[in-house]
Scaffold this motif. Structure first.
Motif, PDB file in Angstrom:
ATOM      1  N   SER A 176      54.593  15.065  13.003  1.00  9.94           N
ATOM      2  CA  SER A 176      54.005  14.144  13.985  1.00  9.94           C
ATOM      3  C   SER A 176      55.055  13.653  14.974  1.00  9.94           C
ATOM      4  CB  SER A 176      53.357  12.955  13.264  1.00  9.94           C
ATOM      5  OG  SER A 176      52.265  13.368  12.467  1.00  9.94           O
ATOM      6  N   MET A 221      50.241   8.113  13.856  1.00 14.74           N
ATOM      7  CA  MET A 221      50.124   8.765  12.547  1.00 14.74           C
ATOM      8  C   MET A 221      51.453   8.701  11.800  1.00 14.74           C
ATOM      9  SD  MET A 221      48.784  10.314  10.032  1.00 14.74           S
ATOM     10  CE  MET A 221      47.124  10.826  10.446  1.00 14.74           C
ATOM     11  N   LEU A 276      52.086   6.499   8.287  1.00 18.42           N
ATOM     12  CA  LEU A 276      52.494   7.135   7.029  1.00 18.42           C
ATOM     13  C   LEU A 276      53.746   6.512   6.429  1.00 18.42           C
ATOM     14  CD1 LEU A 276      51.870  10.886   7.929  1.00 18.42           C
ATOM     15  CD2 LEU A 276      50.804   9.653   6.031  1.00 18.42           C
ATOM     16  N   SER A 333      53.365  13.623   2.895  1.00 21.50           N
ATOM     17  CA  SER A 333      53.502  12.561   3.898  1.00 21.50           C
ATOM     18  C   SER A 333      54.818  12.697   4.655  1.00 21.50           C
ATOM     19  CB  SER A 333      53.400  11.185   3.248  1.00 21.50           C
ATOM     20  OG  SER A 333      54.308  11.051   2.168  1.00 21.50           O
ATOM     21  N   CYS A 348      54.483  15.565   7.102  1.00 25.70           N
ATOM     22  CA  CYS A 348      53.584  15.209   8.207  1.00 25.70           C
ATOM     23  C   CYS A 348      54.229  14.200   9.152  1.00 25.70           C
ATOM     24  CB  CYS A 348      52.269  14.664   7.663  1.00 25.70           C
ATOM     25  SG  CYS A 348      51.223  15.965   6.952  1.00 25.70           S
ATOM     26  N   MET A 377      45.196  14.505   7.557  1.00 24.46           N
ATOM     27  CA  MET A 377      46.452  14.952   8.172  1.00 24.46           C
ATOM     28  C   MET A 377      46.354  16.408   8.608  1.00 24.46           C
ATOM     29  SD  MET A 377      49.480  13.120   5.928  1.00 24.46           S
ATOM     30  CE  MET A 377      49.068  13.969   4.402  1.00 24.46           C
TER      31      MET A 377
END
Length: 384
Positions: free
Chosen positions: A172, A194, A198, A165, A168, A223
């Motif tokens: 993102s 996104m 998260l 997470s 990502c 993801m």
């Protein structure tokens, strides 16, 4: 100004939605015993609910719903559809277990939907090795290969609290900022929603105890397909000739921000095949396993791997600032990825039995004391 307002409002709606729905999904997972149980390869000591991906997806949908009232987001319909499909397949894998072959078939299908639904694929090397436009007969298989690789690399690094997470979120934010700079507001909205979806999940996953919930295969596959889309969009539609600063190698830049999952997964799969095993067979040979086996905490491991990714990303940008060629930019990213991702793994394996190193590693378990425990108690809603 309106575009920035859309991004801010949709991101805040996503953040708030996940914050509100997280506890409700957590209760459902516990009541239904939908948990990831301890095992030989697992790093947790107790069963942990694993419906975090659903909470994150809810945040993305709410954020995009907010944005739809202010802008036309029809362009992003294929990616939202594939995110939902991958969430569903991942949830089935979490609950029943799916064969690797079946999962790969679904992943190939999802990437093909993105390609033909958007009319985009990795069909422009932007001058790398002197290559610009390439035919779709080559570009489509290349895009599918890259997409399946990204999806599985995100899935394979999901072994400790906050790693997948956190990475990502960083990816993102990076793509979201790029899209905003290039006036691609729909994709910028998707990226920022996104990232902000998260964030509440990351906080509970890292700092919480009773409120901790794994994102599961549902979340990592979702993801993964989203990051695949970001790369496709970035490499196919933008480049040196499409508005990016002259001289930047988009392929090297994209690889750099994804360096930890890509390089770690590549090493693990090659090592398994050398040993005569399936590249998808489970084991404990990932970089995060090496950190934890040395005694490092989950939080320290996640932060370390995110920092490694940022170092490789910085290498890519320094190469661009020095006005180096696209080829050299890519070679430097590959070299720095090998040094920092592969090199760190082999150093950790070599030093694992060192008592002095073990003592240092154990000092990283700061989550077991002080302010961390106070915050954990508040986050978990424990009564004093």
């Amino acid at each position: 100004m309106k575009d920035l307002l859309i991004i801010i409002l949709s991101s805040l709606v996503a953040l708030f939605s996940v914050s509100q729905v997280h506890s409700k999904i957590l209760r459902i997972a516990k009541a239904r015993n939908l948990t990831d149980n301890p095992g030989e390869r697992k790093l947790q000591r107790h069963p942990v609910p694993m419906l975090g991906g659903i909470a994150v997806f809810m945040g993305v949908i709410c954020g995009l719903g907010m944005a739809c009232t202010m802008a036309d987001l029809t362009l992003i319909f294929p990616i939202v559809m594939m995110m939902a499909a991958m969430l569903y397949i991942g949830a089935l894998d979490d609950l029943t277990g799916l064969s690797p072959i079946f999962r790969i078939i679904i992943e190939i299908f999802a990437v093909l939907v993105l390609i033909y639904g958007s009319g985009m694929c990795i069909d422009n090397f932007n001058g790398l090795w002197g290559i610009y436009q390439i035919p779709w007969t080559i570009a489509v298989p290349l895009t599918v290969f890259a997409g399946v690789g990204i999806i599985n690399s995100i899935n394979m690094i999901d072994g400790i609290n906050g790693l997948s997470s956190g990475l990502c979120i960083a990816c993102s934010l990076y793509f979201g900022a790029n899209y905003f700079h290039l006036d691609d507001i729909p994709n910028s909205v998707v990226a920022f929603t996104m990232a902000f979806s998260l964030m509440p999940f990351l906080v509970h996953n890292v700092f919480g105890s009773k409120s901790r919930m794994f994102i599961g295969d549902a979340g990592t596959m979702m993801m993964g397909i989203l990051l695949t889309w970001f790369v496709i969009r970035y490499l196919s539609f933008y480049g040196i000739e499409r508005g990016l600063p002259g001289g930047l190698c988009p392929i090297a830049n994209s690889l750099s921000i994804l360096s930890v999952p890509v390089f770690d997964t590549l090493r693990v799969m090659v090592m398994r095949m050398i040993q005569g095993r399936s590249p998808f067979s489970p084991d404990r040979t990932h970089l995060h396993h090496a950190f934890v086996d040395c005694g490092f905490s989950h939080a320290f491991t996640a932060v370390s791997e995110i920092l490694i990714s940022l170092v490789v990303f910085l290498t890519s940008n320094i190469a661009y600032w020095l006005n180096l060629s696209a080829d050299i930019q890519l070679y430097l990213v590959i070299l720095s990825g090998a040094i920092f991702v592969w090199g760190t793994y082999f150093v950790l394996v070599r030093l694992k039995k060192s008592r002095g190193f073990k003592f240092f590693a154990l000092r990283t378990h700061f989550e077991r004391k002080g302010w961390w425990v106070v915050y954990q108690d508040w986050l978990d809603g424990k009564k004093k």
